[in-house]
Design a protein around this motif. Structure first.
Motif, mmCIF file in Angstrom:
data_model
loop_
_atom_site.group_PDB
_atom_site.id
_atom_site.type_symbol
_atom_site.label_atom_id
_atom_site.label_comp_id
_atom_site.label_asym_id
_atom_site.label_seq_id
_atom_site.Cartn_x
_atom_site.Cartn_y
_atom_site.Cartn_z
ATOM 1 N N MET A 712 0.793 -1.211 0.000
ATOM 2 C CA MET A 712 0.000 0.000 0.000
ATOM 3 C C MET A 712 0.839 1.281 0.000
ATOM 4 O O MET A 712 0.402 2.323 -0.496
ATOM 5 C CB MET A 712 -0.970 0.006 1.190
ATOM 6 N N GLU A 713 2.115 1.231 0.500
ATOM 7 C CA GLU A 713 2.931 2.455 0.492
ATOM 8 C C GLU A 713 3.442 2.757 -0.914
ATOM 9 O O GLU A 713 3.821 3.891 -1.211
ATOM 10 C CB GLU A 713 4.093 2.310 1.474
ATOM 11 N N ARG A 714 3.445 1.769 -1.818
ATOM 12 C CA ARG A 714 3.913 1.976 -3.185
ATOM 13 C C ARG A 714 2.778 1.945 -4.210
ATOM 14 O O ARG A 714 2.939 2.376 -5.328
ATOM 15 C CB ARG A 714 4.945 0.895 -3.542
ATOM 16 N N ASP A 715 1.627 1.387 -3.826
ATOM 17 C CA ASP A 715 0.509 1.221 -4.764
ATOM 18 C C ASP A 715 -0.673 2.035 -4.243
ATOM 19 O O ASP A 715 -1.293 1.690 -3.225
ATOM 20 C CB ASP A 715 0.148 -0.255 -4.888
ATOM 21 N N ALA A 716 -0.976 3.137 -4.946
ATOM 22 C CA ALA A 716 -2.051 4.021 -4.489
ATOM 23 C C ALA A 716 -3.392 3.312 -4.497
ATOM 24 O O ALA A 716 -4.260 3.579 -3.658
ATOM 25 C CB ALA A 716 -2.099 5.263 -5.384
ATOM 26 N N ASP A 717 -3.631 2.392 -5.489
ATOM 27 C CA ASP A 717 -4.902 1.674 -5.545
ATOM 28 C C ASP A 717 -5.103 0.819 -4.311
ATOM 29 O O ASP A 717 -6.193 0.763 -3.727
ATOM 30 C CB ASP A 717 -4.959 0.809 -6.801
ATOM 31 N N ASP A 718 -4.032 0.096 -3.919
ATOM 32 C CA ASP A 718 -4.127 -0.712 -2.705
ATOM 33 C C ASP A 718 -4.417 0.154 -1.496
ATOM 34 O O ASP A 718 -5.206 -0.204 -0.608
ATOM 35 C CB ASP A 718 -2.831 -1.493 -2.480
ATOM 36 N N ALA A 719 -3.759 1.332 -1.433
ATOM 37 C CA ALA A 719 -3.972 2.241 -0.302
ATOM 38 C C ALA A 719 -5.429 2.689 -0.254
ATOM 39 O O ALA A 719 -6.039 2.791 0.816
ATOM 40 C CB ALA A 719 -3.031 3.427 -0.405
ATOM 41 N N LYS A 720 -6.015 2.964 -1.453
ATOM 42 C CA LYS A 720 -7.412 3.389 -1.481
ATOM 43 C C LYS A 720 -8.338 2.263 -1.009
ATOM 44 O O LYS A 720 -9.317 2.487 -0.285
ATOM 45 C CB LYS A 720 -7.786 3.811 -2.895
ATOM 46 N N TRP A 747 2.954 0.541 8.849
ATOM 47 C CA TRP A 747 2.340 0.725 10.179
ATOM 48 C C TRP A 747 1.838 2.157 10.307
ATOM 49 O O TRP A 747 0.704 2.407 10.721
ATOM 50 C CB TRP A 747 3.383 0.388 11.259
ATOM 51 N N TYR A 748 2.712 3.130 9.982
ATOM 52 C CA TYR A 748 2.385 4.536 10.176
ATOM 53 C C TYR A 748 1.178 4.923 9.322
ATOM 54 O O TYR A 748 0.270 5.620 9.780
ATOM 55 C CB TYR A 748 3.607 5.392 9.823
ATOM 56 N N LEU A 749 1.168 4.457 8.049
ATOM 57 C CA LEU A 749 0.049 4.770 7.166
ATOM 58 C C LEU A 749 -1.264 4.206 7.715
ATOM 59 O O LEU A 749 -2.306 4.883 7.701
ATOM 60 C CB LEU A 749 0.305 4.206 5.770
ATOM 61 N N LEU A 750 -1.233 2.953 8.183
ATOM 62 C CA LEU A 750 -2.441 2.317 8.730
ATOM 63 C C LEU A 750 -2.939 3.066 9.956
ATOM 64 O O LEU A 750 -4.155 3.254 10.147
ATOM 65 C CB LEU A 750 -2.153 0.856 9.081
ATOM 66 N N ALA A 751 -1.990 3.496 10.801
ATOM 67 C CA ALA A 751 -2.374 4.225 12.010
ATOM 68 C C ALA A 751 -3.052 5.535 11.644
ATOM 69 O O ALA A 751 -4.049 5.947 12.247
ATOM 70 C CB ALA A 751 -1.163 4.452 12.906
ATOM 71 N N LYS A 752 -2.501 6.209 10.641
ATOM 72 C CA LYS A 752 -3.100 7.486 10.218
ATOM 73 C C LYS A 752 -4.489 7.284 9.633
ATOM 74 O O LYS A 752 -5.371 8.137 9.781
ATOM 75 C CB LYS A 752 -2.197 8.146 9.170
ATOM 76 N N MET A 753 -4.707 6.135 8.946
ATOM 77 C CA MET A 753 -6.030 5.858 8.354
ATOM 78 C C MET A 753 -7.054 5.447 9.420
ATOM 79 O O MET A 753 -8.231 5.307 9.106
ATOM 80 C CB MET A 753 -5.909 4.747 7.310
#
Length: 791
Positions: A712-720, A747-753
């Motif tokens: 998800m940190e490299r793939d915007a679609d996965d992050a969405k 971890w940091y991205l998931l926490a922010k979401m």
């Protein structure tokens, strides 16, 4: 005559009754004889005692008369007057010998011995004589019995008068064999005169028994109390006696008795002839009873045997011949019932044969009939060196049709399929049968393998057309397996088995028609081998419980762990779940494995709680587990056994597992939820379930599949997708867990979401359960988690 036949039982009953009556009478008579004989013997012994005492009295009177003659003898009186001891002794000796006295004495008025035929008479004799002298002084004369030198003697004492008493004549006579013989002649009894000395040993003085019999009698009396005077049963030399013990004399520890014995055998002997006559009558009665019972039994069992033969004939399928037994009793009624049964069976036999060899639902032959037809086709092919082919077909998705639209709809659908099959197979090409369920089989004869494949393709083509039924349109597919004689088998069983193997290979590979290949059996054998190894692994404790921590992403706090399984194979080493879990699910072994996981997880939860760590343990359950309606009860029993609360567990279920059988899955999930167990949708986003259905499920957690999280940190679609899933879960009131966290940035991205919890290799790889407590003590969350907590 067979013992278990009715005839033999009737005869046996008659004989037993006759024997019982005869035996009872015989025993009663024999018992009466014995009792009467013993009572008569007892009376005889009492009379015998009186007779013996009478003999003693008569003997005493005779002896007294002889002693009185001596006391009146002038010469004897003169010798006493002149104190001529020699003359007195001579007179005593002559008169004593004349009447059989062994010892004769003269006692003076001063009670002193004046003369005796025995120079030194025993003291016991003198003492006994002096007692009798005192008695004679009052009565005129006296007699008694005394023990002298361990022998009983009868003693008489008479006074000597001139005219006053100037002395006493005493004579002692032995009680010996002569007296015993006289008693034997008068009473037919055995007589034994015994004395017991100071050494307490009995000795025979005289007896009508022989020496050995006397010794046996003494043995019987050795420990007998003195108070016993009657013995009912004494066995001497194979004879039974009743005994009467008559006391004669007693002197301190010395004792003299006479034993009167009456033989029981001699007493019963007159009745033996009566018993023999009774025995002859008994035998005659048994013979007569046997003849009568055999005649009666044949009268009863003859018609029954005829009916038995008729029943056997009916059992062989011969129903044409009527039953002609004509009687007006119960047997006649039974024969008429047999006739009615014969007619009814004949009518039903045709129906039974149709039901036994025909499928009533599709009006096709069933498995049994098809096996007969296949064997006949094989035999015909052998004769002409030809071939025959078996096509086995199994419908796709038929179970779902049954579950959703009901069994009555499923039955109607099977009838439609049968009709389409009949249209594809010409009567001269072969036959069609339904084996059961949604399995059909086709027998083809007189064609080659190419034609068989073409017919299989034609069948599949016909099933591609949707079937319209009861306002529903159903799309069906099928897998067909082909086996041929003689290449794949030489008998019906092997051909059917190999056609079935090919059919499952067709369904598994997606190829709709597959010809049997021996390699399929090898694959099946490997599967069987793996299943055996899995069962052995459970028995030998080869499975290992591994765990992976679950954290709060906002704080880094350890709040739970996921229970995983590894297989420590003794030869292949550590085996990961991907290599045996799918096979376990397919074979049903997964239920055993799930129970093992729940058991081990409960033990771990209990041990961690004892150490102060109250964590929630997540355990995966499969589609087969969800179909087990008893899973809640089984899990409750495990929790109760280890004293673990249901809230300590979270059970994870995949979307695909739920959708295999939605109705039963929801029932099981509701039962688990009612216990207080948390439920989680695992690998969310990879299945095909609808949100409308998921909304109805009693779940508490969504678990985002790692395929979306890892990149998800490299793939915007996965992050969405991840962000949308987190928002969706929260909007549904569920907590959201991300798996596959392999970096601090993720971890940091998931926490922010706003993702609630997470797990992955960045936090910890799966570890043996026994290492978890140590890992948790050393765990330090990364700075990003600390920073997010401060924010």
């Amino acid at each position: 005559m067979r013992f278990h036949s009715l005839e033999s039982r009737i005869v046996a009953l008659f004989l037993l009754l006759m024997l019982a009556v005869q035996l009872a009478g015989f025993i009663a008579i024999r018992t009466g004889i014995n009792e009467n004989a013993r009572a008569a013997i007892r009376d005889e012994l009492v009379i015998g005692e009186r007779v013996f005492n009478r003999l003693l009295e008569q003997n005493a009177q005779k002896l007294t008369q002889g002693a009185q003659l001596l006391a009146k003898d002038y010469g004897f009186l003169s010798a006493i007057g002149s104190d001529d001891r020699e003359t007195m002794t001579s007179a005593l000796s002559n008169h004593g010998a004349r009447i059989g006295a062994t010892i004769t004495l003269l006692i003076g008025p001063d009670r002193r011995l004046k003369a005796a035929t025995k120079s030194d008479p025993p003291a016991s004799l003198e003492r006994s004589i002096l007692l009798l002298v005192d008695k004679a002084a009052q009565a005129g004369d006296a007699n008694g019995i005394s023990i002298v030198d361990d022998h009983p003697y009868q003693i008489v004492v008479v006074p000597v008068k001139a005219p006053v008493i100037i002395g006493w004549v005493a004579m002692a006579f032995p009680i010996d064999q002569r007296l015993a013989a006289d008693m034997r002649l008068q009473s037919s009894m055995q007589v034994s005169i015994l004395t017991r000395g100071k050494d307490q040993q009995w000795r025979p003085n005289a007896s009508t028994l022989n020496t050995s019999e006397s010794a046996e009698l003494i043995d019987q009396l050795r420990d007998l109390p003195d108070s016993v005077t009657f013995l009912t049963d004494i066995r001497i030399s194979d004879n039974e006696f009743s005994d009467r013990i008559v006391p004669l004399a007693r002197d301190g520890e010395q004792r003299a008795v006479v034993v009167l014995q009456r033989s029981i055998s001699e007493a019963i002997a007159p009745y033996r002839r009566l018993q023999f006559i009774l025995l002859i009558l008994t035998v005659i009665g048994i013979v007569v009873a046997t003849i009568i019972s055999i005649f009666t039994a044949k009268r009863i069992t003859g018609p029954l045997r005829q009916l038995s033969d008729i029943a056997k004939r009916l059992g062989t399928g011969k129903y044409d011949e009527p039953i002609t037994i004509r009687r007006d009793d119960e047997i006649g009624e039974l024969s008429r019932a047999f006739e009615n049964m014969r007619v009814d069976i004949a009518d039903r036999e045709l129906e039974i044969r149709r039901l036994a060899y025909w499928d009533t639902l599709t009006d096709l032959p069933n498995r049994a009939q098809f096996a007969i037809e296949l064997n006949e086709a094989i035999a015909a092919a052998k004769e002409r060196n030809g071939a025959c082919h078996v096509l086995m077909m199994d419908l796709d998705r038929f179970k779902n049709v049954n579950d959703v639209l009901g069994h009555s709809f499923g039955d109607a659908l099977l009838r439609k399929v049968a009709e389409r099959l009949k249209l594809q197979i010409a009567a001269d090409q072969g036959s069609i049968a339904r084996l059961g369920g949604d399995e059909f089989v086709v027998l083809l004869t007189g064609i080659q393998i190419g034609e068989a494949k073409a017919i299989a393709a034609r069948i599949l083509k016909s099933l591609e057309m949707p079937i319209s039924l009861e306002d529903h349109t159903v799309d069906l597919g099928a897998g067909i397996g082909i086996a041929m004689f003689p290449e794949h088998g030489t008998d019906a069983q092997s051909l059917l088995s190999r056609a079935e193997v090919a059919m499952y290979a067709a369904k598994k590979s997606g190829n709709e028609a597959v010809v049997y290949d021996p390699a399929f059996d090898k694959s099946s054998q490997q599967s069987l081998s793996l299943l055996s190894e899995l069962r052995r692994a459970i028995d030998n404790n080869e499975f290992r419980l591994y765990v992976q921590p679950k954290l709060m992403l906002g704080t880094g706090e350890v709040i739970g762990l996921e229970a995983l399984v590894r297989w420590a194979h003794p030869e292949k080493g550590m085996i990961f779940p991907d290599n045996f879990i799918p096979f376990s699910e397919k074979t049903g072994f997964i239920r055993i494995l799930t129970r093992w996981m729940l058991e081990q997880a409960a033990i771990l939860c209990r041990d961690l709680a004892a150490q102060g760590s109250h964590l929630k343990i997540s355990v995966n359950i499969s589609a087969r587990d969800l179909l087990d309606q008893d899973l809640p009860a089984k899990f409750t029993e495990i929790l109760a056994r280890h004293d673990v609360a249901p809230s300590s567990f979270c059970l994870e279920i995949t979307e695909s597992a739920i959708m295999d059988d939605p109705v039963r899955a929801q029932q099981t999930l509701e039962g688990l939820h009612a216990m207080g167990v948390d439920l989680s949708i695992d690998d969310f986003g990879t299945g095909y379930s609808s949100l409308a259905y998921l909304k109805r499920l009693p779940v508490d957690e969504l678990k985002i599949d790692k395929s979306f999280v890892m990149n998800m940190e490299r793939d915007a679609d996965d992050a969405k997708i991840v962000r949308s899933t987190i928002d969706l879960g929260h909007n549904m009131g569920l907590r959201v867990v991300a798996e596959g966290i392999e970096s601090e940035a993720v971890w940091y991205l998931l926490a922010k979401m706003g993702c609630d919890q997470g797990q992955g290799y960045f936090i910890s790889k799966p570890m043996p359960s026994e290492q978890f407590a140590g890992w948790m003590r050393e765990w330090m969350p990364p700075q990003s988690a600390v920073a997010s907590r401060l924010l």
